[in-house]
Scaffold this motif. Structure first.
Motif, PDB file in Angstrom:
ATOM      1  N   PHE A  27       0.832  -1.206   0.000  1.00  0.00           N
ATOM      2  CA  PHE A  27       0.000   0.000   0.000  1.00  0.00           C
ATOM      3  C   PHE A  27       0.861   1.248   0.000  1.00  0.00           C
ATOM      4  CE2 PHE A  27      -1.972   3.527   2.227  1.00  0.00           C
ATOM      5  CZ  PHE A  27      -3.124   3.682   1.489  1.00  0.00           C
ATOM      6  N   PHE A  28       0.485   2.212  -0.812  1.00  0.00           N
ATOM      7  CA  PHE A  28       1.121   3.529  -0.769  1.00  0.00           C
ATOM      8  C   PHE A  28       0.103   4.551  -1.260  1.00  0.00           C
ATOM      9  CE2 PHE A  28       1.877   1.772  -4.921  1.00  0.00           C
ATOM     10  CZ  PHE A  28       1.674   2.834  -5.785  1.00  0.00           C
ATOM     11  N   GLY A  29       0.351   5.811  -0.937  1.00  0.00           N
ATOM     12  CA  GLY A  29      -0.550   6.871  -1.369  1.00  0.00           C
ATOM     13  C   GLY A  29      -1.515   7.277  -0.276  1.00  0.00           C
ATOM     14  N   PRO A  30      -2.373   8.246  -0.603  1.00  0.00           N
ATOM     15  CA  PRO A  30      -3.328   8.740   0.388  1.00  0.00           C
ATOM     16  C   PRO A  30      -4.426   7.700   0.662  1.00  0.00           C
ATOM     17  CG  PRO A  30      -3.744   9.744  -1.744  1.00  0.00           C
ATOM     18  CD  PRO A  30      -2.468   8.942  -1.880  1.00  0.00           C
ATOM     19  N   PRO A  31      -5.080   7.809   1.816  1.00  0.00           N
ATOM     20  CA  PRO A  31      -6.156   6.862   2.139  1.00  0.00           C
ATOM     21  C   PRO A  31      -7.305   6.940   1.142  1.00  0.00           C
ATOM     22  CG  PRO A  31      -5.515   8.116   4.081  1.00  0.00           C
ATOM     23  CD  PRO A  31      -4.835   8.747   2.895  1.00  0.00           C
ATOM     24  N   GLY A  32      -7.863   5.810   0.815  1.00  0.00           N
ATOM     25  CA  GLY A  32      -9.051   5.726  -0.030  1.00  0.00           C
ATOM     26  C   GLY A  32     -10.217   5.251   0.808  1.00  0.00           C
ATOM     27  N   ARG A  33     -11.042   4.410   0.224  1.00  0.00           N
ATOM     28  CA  ARG A  33     -12.171   3.829   0.953  1.00  0.00           C
ATOM     29  C   ARG A  33     -12.310   2.369   0.551  1.00  0.00           C
ATOM     30  NH1 ARG A  33     -17.224   7.655   0.805  1.00  0.00           N
ATOM     31  NH2 ARG A  33     -17.728   6.560   2.707  1.00  0.00           N
ATOM     32  N   GLY A  34     -12.860   1.590   1.443  1.00  0.00           N
ATOM     33  CA  GLY A  34     -13.068   0.176   1.190  1.00  0.00           C
ATOM     34  C   GLY A  34     -14.519  -0.124   0.882  1.00  0.00           C
ATOM     35  N   SER A  35     -14.750  -1.286   0.284  1.00  0.00           N
ATOM     36  CA  SER A  35     -16.097  -1.760   0.017  1.00  0.00           C
ATOM     37  C   SER A  35     -16.013  -3.265  -0.246  1.00  0.00           C
ATOM     38  CB  SER A  35     -16.705  -1.022  -1.181  1.00  0.00           C
ATOM     39  OG  SER A  35     -18.091  -1.307  -1.279  1.00  0.00           O
ATOM     40  N   TRP A  36     -17.001  -3.833  -0.901  1.00  0.00           N
ATOM     41  CA  TRP A  36     -17.003  -5.254  -1.228  1.00  0.00           C
ATOM     42  C   TRP A  36     -17.784  -5.460  -2.517  1.00  0.00           C
ATOM     43  CZ3 TRP A  36     -19.410  -2.888   2.789  1.00  0.00           C
ATOM     44  CH2 TRP A  36     -20.791  -2.906   2.817  1.00  0.00           C
ATOM     45  N   THR A  37     -17.626  -6.629  -3.105  1.00  0.00           N
ATOM     46  CA  THR A  37     -18.260  -6.937  -4.382  1.00  0.00           C
ATOM     47  C   THR A  37     -19.686  -7.448  -4.182  1.00  0.00           C
ATOM     48  OG1 THR A  37     -17.557  -9.254  -4.373  1.00  0.00           O
ATOM     49  CG2 THR A  37     -16.049  -7.648  -5.379  1.00  0.00           C
ATOM     50  N   ALA A  38     -20.335  -7.687  -5.311  1.00  0.00           N
ATOM     51  CA  ALA A  38     -21.591  -8.435  -5.298  1.00  0.00           C
ATOM     52  C   ALA A  38     -21.261  -9.858  -4.853  1.00  0.00           C
ATOM     53  CB  ALA A  38     -22.213  -8.441  -6.691  1.00  0.00           C
ATOM     54  N   GLU A  39     -22.262 -10.589  -4.426  1.00  0.00           N
ATOM     55  CA  GLU A  39     -22.053 -11.963  -3.988  1.00  0.00           C
ATOM     56  C   GLU A  39     -21.602 -12.829  -5.160  1.00  0.00           C
ATOM     57  OE1 GLU A  39     -24.582 -15.508  -1.799  1.00  0.00           O
ATOM     58  OE2 GLU A  39     -25.446 -13.516  -1.967  1.00  0.00           O
ATOM     59  N   PHE A  40     -20.582 -13.656  -4.935  1.00  0.00           N
ATOM     60  CA  PHE A  40     -20.119 -14.568  -5.963  1.00  0.00           C
ATOM     61  C   PHE A  40     -21.253 -15.544  -6.302  1.00  0.00           C
ATOM     62  CE2 PHE A  40     -15.225 -14.556  -5.204  1.00  0.00           C
ATOM     63  CZ  PHE A  40     -15.217 -13.182  -5.162  1.00  0.00           C
ATOM     64  N   VAL A  41     -21.326 -15.947  -7.565  1.00  0.00           N
ATOM     65  CA  VAL A  41     -22.345 -16.900  -7.999  1.00  0.00           C
ATOM     66  C   VAL A  41     -21.746 -18.297  -7.884  1.00  0.00           C
ATOM     67  CG1 VAL A  41     -23.817 -17.632  -9.902  1.00  0.00           C
ATOM     68  CG2 VAL A  41     -23.307 -15.197  -9.572  1.00  0.00           C
ATOM     69  N   THR A  42     -22.323 -19.112  -7.008  1.00  0.00           N
ATOM     70  CA  THR A  42     -21.777 -20.441  -6.728  1.00  0.00           C
ATOM     71  C   THR A  42     -22.824 -21.497  -7.045  1.00  0.00           C
ATOM     72  OG1 THR A  42     -20.510 -19.463  -4.927  1.00  0.00           O
ATOM     73  CG2 THR A  42     -20.671 -21.859  -4.959  1.00  0.00           C
ATOM     74  N   THR A  43     -22.394 -22.565  -7.723  1.00  0.00           N
ATOM     75  CA  THR A  43     -23.294 -23.687  -7.983  1.00  0.00           C
ATOM     76  C   THR A  43     -22.765 -24.920  -7.272  1.00  0.00           C
ATOM     77  OG1 THR A  43     -22.139 -24.153 -10.059  1.00  0.00           O
ATOM     78  CG2 THR A  43     -24.119 -22.815 -10.205  1.00  0.00           C
ATOM     79  N   TYR A  44     -23.686 -25.818  -6.927  1.00  0.00           N
ATOM     80  CA  TYR A  44     -23.378 -27.017  -6.155  1.00  0.00           C
ATOM     81  C   TYR A  44     -23.963 -28.240  -6.850  1.00  0.00           C
ATOM     82  CZ  TYR A  44     -22.910 -23.363  -2.606  1.00  0.00           C
ATOM     83  OH  TYR A  44     -22.566 -22.230  -1.925  1.00  0.00           O
ATOM     84  N   ASP A  45     -23.377 -29.391  -6.590  1.00  0.00           N
ATOM     85  CA  ASP A  45     -23.991 -30.627  -7.078  1.00  0.00           C
ATOM     86  C   ASP A  45     -25.023 -31.113  -6.065  1.00  0.00           C
ATOM     87  OD1 ASP A  45     -22.663 -32.018  -5.043  1.00  0.00           O
ATOM     88  OD2 ASP A  45     -21.184 -32.922  -6.375  1.00  0.00           O
ATOM     89  N   GLU A  46     -25.616 -32.279  -6.303  1.00  0.00           N
ATOM     90  CA  GLU A  46     -26.694 -32.775  -5.445  1.00  0.00           C
ATOM     91  C   GLU A  46     -26.259 -33.107  -4.021  1.00  0.00           C
ATOM     92  OE1 GLU A  46     -24.622 -35.912  -7.576  1.00  0.00           O
ATOM     93  OE2 GLU A  46     -25.746 -34.211  -8.326  1.00  0.00           O
ATOM     94  N   THR A  47     -24.944 -33.218  -3.777  1.00  0.00           N
ATOM     95  CA  THR A  47     -24.448 -33.505  -2.423  1.00  0.00           C
ATOM     96  C   THR A  47     -24.009 -32.249  -1.674  1.00  0.00           C
ATOM     97  OG1 THR A  47     -22.158 -33.828  -3.121  1.00  0.00           O
ATOM     98  CG2 THR A  47     -23.623 -35.766  -3.182  1.00  0.00           C
TER      99      THR A  47
END
Length: 123
Positions: A27-47
């Motif tokens: 990290f370098f430079g002046p402070p910015g701001r934090g956030s987060w992404t949209a929820e990851f799209v996850t798929t699952y099998d029948e188990t």
């Protein structure tokens, strides 16, 4: 009801922290701001085994709504987080999540509904 806090109760300080205050963090430079992404799209099998995960990029969609904003408003508000000034603005405390993370996966009404996002830093 559990939240991602040390005592399991709602609070503005969660156990999820993005820390870039250590030497070599890049990290370098002046402070910015934090956030987060949209929820990851996850798929699952029948188990319940994960078969695919589609990551979500920063700044290209609305941040996931299951993480609360603006000191507790989970449905609306500002998702941008001011870094922690006590460590030279080099740590971001991700807000707590809603307490309704249970799902109905695989025929169960008590199955934990895991969710994934990525942390973002906006200079």
């Amino acid at each position: 009801e559990e939240f991602n806090t040390a005592d399991g109760k709602y609070g503005l300080q969660s156990s999820c922290v993005v820390d870039y205050s250590y030497a070599g963090a890049g990290f370098f430079g002046p402070p910015g701001r934090g956030s987060w992404t949209a929820e990851f799209v996850t798929t699952y099998d029948e188990t319940g085994t994960v078969t695919n995960v589609q990551e979500q990029p920063c700044a290209q969609s609305e941040p996931a709504a299951f993480i609360c904003r603006d000191g507790g408003a989970c449905e609306a508000g500002d998702p941008y987080i001011t870094p922690d000034a006590t460590v030279s603005s080099k740590r971001i405390n991700i807000p707590t999540t809603r307490n309704d993370l249970f799902g109905m996966a695989f025929g169960s009404t008590t199955t934990y509904n895991a969710r994934t996002v990525a942390a973002c830093y906006c200079p």
